[in-house]
Design an enzyme around this catalytic site. Structure first.
Site, PDB file in Angstrom:
ATOM      1  N   ASP A  40       0.820  -1.101  -0.108  1.00  0.00           N
ATOM      2  CA  ASP A  40      -0.045  -0.006  -0.116  1.00  0.00           C
ATOM      3  C   ASP A  40       0.817   1.276   0.209  1.00  0.00           C
ATOM      4  O   ASP A  40       1.994   1.092   0.289  1.00  0.00           O
ATOM      5  CB  ASP A  40      -0.967  -0.046   1.267  1.00  0.00           C
ATOM      6  CG  ASP A  40      -2.113   0.735   0.909  1.00  0.00           C
ATOM      7  OD1 ASP A  40      -3.442   0.022   1.017  1.00  0.00           O
ATOM      8  OD2 ASP A  40      -1.977   2.070   0.810  1.00  0.00           O
ATOM      9  N   ASP A  65       3.658   3.013  -4.218  1.00  0.00           N
ATOM     10  CA  ASP A  65       2.411   3.516  -5.128  1.00  0.00           C
ATOM     11  C   ASP A  65       2.592   2.497  -6.342  1.00  0.00           C
ATOM     12  O   ASP A  65       3.463   2.499  -7.151  1.00  0.00           O
ATOM     13  CB  ASP A  65       3.011   4.854  -5.519  1.00  0.00           C
ATOM     14  CG  ASP A  65       1.850   5.608  -6.496  1.00  0.00           C
ATOM     15  OD1 ASP A  65       1.232   5.067  -7.383  1.00  0.00           O
ATOM     16  OD2 ASP A  65       2.065   6.876  -6.509  1.00  0.00           O
ATOM     17  N   VAL A  66       1.243   2.009  -6.468  1.00  0.00           N
ATOM     18  CA  VAL A  66       0.993   0.942  -7.380  1.00  0.00           C
ATOM     19  C   VAL A  66       1.199   1.319  -8.896  1.00  0.00           C
ATOM     20  O   VAL A  66       1.176   0.631  -9.835  1.00  0.00           O
ATOM     21  CB  VAL A  66      -0.065   0.155  -7.209  1.00  0.00           C
ATOM     22  CG1 VAL A  66      -0.207  -0.669  -6.209  1.00  0.00           C
ATOM     23  CG2 VAL A  66      -1.407   1.096  -7.149  1.00  0.00           C
ATOM     24  N   ASN A  92      -5.866  -5.246  -6.049  1.00  0.00           N
ATOM     25  CA  ASN A  92      -6.933  -4.797  -5.546  1.00  0.00           C
ATOM     26  C   ASN A  92      -6.961  -3.117  -5.405  1.00  0.00           C
ATOM     27  O   ASN A  92      -8.122  -2.429  -5.459  1.00  0.00           O
ATOM     28  CB  ASN A  92      -7.078  -5.337  -4.051  1.00  0.00           C
ATOM     29  CG  ASN A  92      -7.899  -4.373  -3.380  1.00  0.00           C
ATOM     30  OD1 ASN A  92      -9.168  -4.546  -3.263  1.00  0.00           O
ATOM     31  ND2 ASN A  92      -7.494  -3.696  -2.502  1.00  0.00           N
ATOM     32  N   TYR A 163     -14.140   6.219 -13.467  1.00  0.00           N
ATOM     33  CA  TYR A 163     -14.144   4.826 -12.980  1.00  0.00           C
ATOM     34  C   TYR A 163     -14.668   3.954 -13.678  1.00  0.00           C
ATOM     35  O   TYR A 163     -14.150   2.777 -13.775  1.00  0.00           O
ATOM     36  CB  TYR A 163     -15.161   5.120 -11.319  1.00  0.00           C
ATOM     37  CG  TYR A 163     -14.767   4.130 -10.611  1.00  0.00           C
ATOM     38  CD1 TYR A 163     -13.614   3.862  -9.874  1.00  0.00           C
ATOM     39  CD2 TYR A 163     -16.089   3.179 -10.203  1.00  0.00           C
ATOM     40  CE1 TYR A 163     -13.543   2.932  -8.768  1.00  0.00           C
ATOM     41  CE2 TYR A 163     -15.830   2.002  -9.348  1.00  0.00           C
ATOM     42  CZ  TYR A 163     -14.587   1.904  -8.568  1.00  0.00           C
ATOM     43  OH  TYR A 163     -14.587   0.994  -7.870  1.00  0.00           O
ATOM     44  N   ILE A 198     -19.763  -1.886  -1.256  1.00  0.00           N
ATOM     45  CA  ILE A 198     -19.203  -2.532  -0.394  1.00  0.00           C
ATOM     46  C   ILE A 198     -19.029  -1.554   0.922  1.00  0.00           C
ATOM     47  O   ILE A 198     -18.415  -0.543   0.333  1.00  0.00           O
ATOM     48  CB  ILE A 198     -18.060  -3.230  -0.792  1.00  0.00           C
ATOM     49  CG1 ILE A 198     -18.176  -4.281  -1.892  1.00  0.00           C
ATOM     50  CG2 ILE A 198     -17.609  -4.030   0.716  1.00  0.00           C
ATOM     51  CD1 ILE A 198     -19.245  -5.441  -1.577  1.00  0.00           C
ATOM     52  N   THR A 200     -16.986   0.531   2.618  1.00  0.00           N
ATOM     53  CA  THR A 200     -15.519   0.654   3.021  1.00  0.00           C
ATOM     54  C   THR A 200     -15.341   2.202   2.946  1.00  0.00           C
ATOM     55  O   THR A 200     -16.277   2.975   2.545  1.00  0.00           O
ATOM     56  CB  THR A 200     -14.700  -0.092   2.013  1.00  0.00           C
ATOM     57  OG1 THR A 200     -14.735   0.751   0.690  1.00  0.00           O
ATOM     58  CG2 THR A 200     -14.856  -1.418   1.679  1.00  0.00           C
TER      59      THR A 200
HETATM   60  P1  NAI Z   1     -10.466   1.471   0.436  1.00  0.00           P
HETATM   61  O1  NAI Z   1     -10.278   3.126   0.033  1.00  0.00           O
HETATM   62  O2  NAI Z   1     -10.884   1.019   1.498  1.00  0.00           O
HETATM   63  O3  NAI Z   1      -8.976   0.896   0.131  1.00  0.00           O
HETATM   64  C1  NAI Z   1      -7.984   1.127  -0.790  1.00  0.00           C
HETATM   65  C2  NAI Z   1      -6.458   0.932  -0.652  1.00  0.00           C
HETATM   66  O4  NAI Z   1      -5.758   1.221  -1.768  1.00  0.00           O
HETATM   67  C3  NAI Z   1      -6.121   2.211   0.506  1.00  0.00           C
HETATM   68  O5  NAI Z   1      -5.529   1.512   1.390  1.00  0.00           O
HETATM   69  C4  NAI Z   1      -5.316   3.128  -0.269  1.00  0.00           C
HETATM   70  O6  NAI Z   1      -4.132   3.587   0.818  1.00  0.00           O
HETATM   71  C5  NAI Z   1      -4.843   2.069  -1.351  1.00  0.00           C
HETATM   72  N1  NAI Z   1      -4.333   2.777  -2.522  1.00  0.00           N
HETATM   73  C6  NAI Z   1      -5.028   3.770  -3.329  1.00  0.00           C
HETATM   74  N2  NAI Z   1      -4.099   4.261  -4.331  1.00  0.00           N
HETATM   75  C7  NAI Z   1      -2.920   3.530  -4.243  1.00  0.00           C
HETATM   76  C8  NAI Z   1      -1.809   3.792  -4.795  1.00  0.00           C
HETATM   77  N3  NAI Z   1      -1.417   4.715  -5.848  1.00  0.00           N
HETATM   78  N4  NAI Z   1      -0.610   2.889  -4.592  1.00  0.00           N
HETATM   79  C9  NAI Z   1      -0.899   2.077  -3.568  1.00  0.00           C
HETATM   80  N5  NAI Z   1      -1.973   1.862  -2.638  1.00  0.00           N
HETATM   81  C10 NAI Z   1      -2.777   2.676  -3.073  1.00  0.00           C
HETATM   82  O7  NAI Z   1     -11.084   0.866  -0.686  1.00  0.00           O
HETATM   83  P2  NAI Z   1     -11.875  -0.627  -0.762  1.00  0.00           P
HETATM   84  O8  NAI Z   1     -13.042  -0.084  -1.129  1.00  0.00           O
HETATM   85  O9  NAI Z   1     -11.508  -1.594  -0.148  1.00  0.00           O
HETATM   86  O10 NAI Z   1     -11.433  -0.714  -2.547  1.00  0.00           O
HETATM   87  C11 NAI Z   1     -10.619  -1.827  -3.050  1.00  0.00           C
HETATM   88  C12 NAI Z   1     -10.972  -2.075  -4.426  1.00  0.00           C
HETATM   89  O11 NAI Z   1     -12.414  -2.437  -4.593  1.00  0.00           O
HETATM   90  C13 NAI Z   1     -10.725  -0.990  -5.176  1.00  0.00           C
HETATM   91  O12 NAI Z   1     -10.205  -1.405  -6.698  1.00  0.00           O
HETATM   92  C14 NAI Z   1     -12.161  -0.471  -5.841  1.00  0.00           C
HETATM   93  O13 NAI Z   1     -12.324   0.224  -6.610  1.00  0.00           O
HETATM   94  C15 NAI Z   1     -12.837  -1.753  -5.702  1.00  0.00           C
HETATM   95  N6  NAI Z   1     -14.205  -1.670  -5.613  1.00  0.00           N
HETATM   96  C16 NAI Z   1     -14.873  -1.172  -4.169  1.00  0.00           C
HETATM   97  C17 NAI Z   1     -16.127  -1.001  -4.109  1.00  0.00           C
HETATM   98  C18 NAI Z   1     -16.920  -0.520  -2.994  1.00  0.00           C
HETATM   99  O14 NAI Z   1     -17.862  -0.285  -2.936  1.00  0.00           O
HETATM  100  N7  NAI Z   1     -15.991  -0.226  -1.814  1.00  0.00           N
HETATM  101  C19 NAI Z   1     -17.084  -1.519  -5.149  1.00  0.00           C
HETATM  102  C20 NAI Z   1     -16.642  -1.911  -6.534  1.00  0.00           C
HETATM  103  C21 NAI Z   1     -14.930  -2.040  -6.358  1.00  0.00           C
END
Ligand code: NAI
Length: 259
Positions: A40, A65-66, A92, A163, A198, A200
Site C-alpha cells: 500500500d 505507489d502501485v 486490488n 471510474y 461494499i 468501506t
Molecule cells: P479503500 O479505500 O478502503 O482501500 C483502498 C486502498 O488502496 C487504500 O488502503 C489505499 O491507500 C490504497 N491505494 C490507493 N491508491 C494507491 C496507490 N496509488 N498505491 C498504493 N495503494 C493505493 O477501498 P476499497 O473499497 O477496499 O476498494 C478496494 C478495491 O475494490 C478498489 O479497486 C475499488 O475500486 C474496488 N471496489 C470497491 C467497491 C466498494 O463499494 N467499496 C465496489 C467495487 C469495487
C-alpha cells in the site's frame, strides 16, 4: 479462528492492503496459511494492517505507489530474493472519482486510469515471471491472479465516467491475459472480481449520505456488502477450488446486476 489451512506455504501479494477489501483479503489469506505481502502507499495504516494478520506465517509490509513502474521492479526483486516465486497476486488497490464529467480534469481522468488501471497492468506484467515459477506440487497445480474490478465494468453510473472506464479496462485486460497465459501453457489463472456497493472508506467517500441511502435501498439484498464477503470470493479464486476457472468474472453485489 479459521481452521482452513488450504493455502499453507503459498506466497501471496495484495495491493491496497491497508484498508477495506484489500485488508480483509490479506487477513483471510493469512488465516488460510499463506505468507502475505501487504502492499500500500499508506505506510501508517499498512503497519497496523500487518499487525492485524493472524495465521502463523510472517506477513510482510511493502510501501509502494502501485502506479510506479520502478516501484514494482523493486518489489519483484525483493520477492524473488526471499521466495523465488509467487503463487497469488491480488491487484486490488483503487480509488473512485465521483464527479460530473464537466468537472473532471484531464489530470483527474489520468489519475483514475493510472491507479485503477495502470496498477493492474504493471502488477501483472511485472509479477508474471514469478507466478510462472510456482512449484508443481499436487496440492497447488496453478498460480492465480485476481483483479478487483467493479460492477461498474458492466453497468454505467452517472458521475462515475472515469471510474467506469478504468474498471471496464481491468475486466477486459483480465480476459486477454487469461487467454495469453493459457496459450503459452502457463498454469496461471487470471480472473476478475466485481463488487457492488461494499461498505468501506472508498465507498463512503464517493457518495454523500443521501446518495448512499438511495444506493443501499436499491440493492436486492437491502444492504451493502462487507469487505469480508468480497475477500471470501477472492480467496475462492486464489484457491485450487477454482482450478478450472480462468478469464471469468465473479460478481459480489447483493443481486444488483440480476435485475
Ligand atoms: P479503500 O479505500 O478502503 O482501500 C483502498 C486502498 O488502496 C487504500 O488502503 C489505499 O491507500 C490504497 N491505494 C490507493 N491508491 C494507491 C496507490 N496509488 N498505491 C498504493 N495503494 C493505493 O477501498 P476499497 O473499497 O477496499 O476498494 C478496494 C478495491 O475494490 C478498489 O479497486 C475499488 O475500486 C474496488 N471496489 C470497491 C467497491 C466498494 O463499494 N467499496 C465496489 C467495487 C469495487
Amino acid at each position: 479462528m479459521n481452521e482452513d489451512r488450504s493455502l499453507a506455504g503459498a506466497i501471496a501479494l495484495v495491493t491496497g492492503a491497508a484498508s477495506g477489501i484489500g485488508l480483509a483479503t490479506a487477513q483471510a489469506l493469512a488465516r488460510s496459511g499463506a505468507i502475505v505481502w501487504l502492499v500500500d502507499r499508506d505506510e501508517e495504516r499498512l503497519a497496523a494492517a500487518v499487525a492485524s494478520c493472524e495465521g502463523g506465517a510472517q506477513p510482510v509490509a511493502w510501501h509502494l505507489d502501485v502506479t510506479s513502474e520502478t516501484g514494482w521492479s523493486a518489489l519483484f526483486a525483493a520477492i524473488d530474493e526471499r521466495h523465488g516465486r509467487l503463487d497469488i497476486l491480488v491487484n486490488n488497490a483503487g480509488l473512485a472519482h465521483f464527479q460530473p464529467l464537466a468537472q473532471t480534469s484531464l489530470a483527474d481522468w489520468r489519475t483514475s486510469l493510472a491507479v485503477n488501471g495502470d496498477s493492474v497492468f504493471l502488477g501483472t506484467r511485472t509479477m508474471l515471471p514469478l507466478l510462472a515459477r510456482h512449484p508443481a506440487r499436487a496440492e497447488r497445480s496453478t498460480s492465480a491472479i485476481i483483479n478487483v474490478s467493479s460492477v461498474r465494468a458492466m453497468i454505467g453510473g452517472a458521475n462515475f465516467a472515469s471510474y467506469c472506464a478504468a474498471k471496464g479496462a481491468v475486466r477486459m485486460f483480465t480476459k486477454a491475459v487469461a487467454l495469453e497465459c493459457a496459450a503459452l501453457g502457463e498454469r496461471i489463472r487470471v480472473n476478475s472480481v466485481h463488487p457492488g456497493f461494499i461498505d468501506t472508506p472508498l465507498a463512503r467517500a464517493a457518495l454523500d449520505p443521501e446518495a448512499l441511502a438511495r444506493r443501499v435501498s436499491a440493492i436486492p439484498l437491502q444492504r451493502g456488502g462487507t469487505a469480508e464477503e468480497v475477500a471470501a470470493a477472492i480467496l475462492f479464486l486464489a484457491s485450487e477450488a477454482s482450478s478450472y476457472m480462468t478469464g471469468a468474472e465473479l460478481v459480489v453485489d447483493g443481486g444488483t446486476l440480476a435485475g
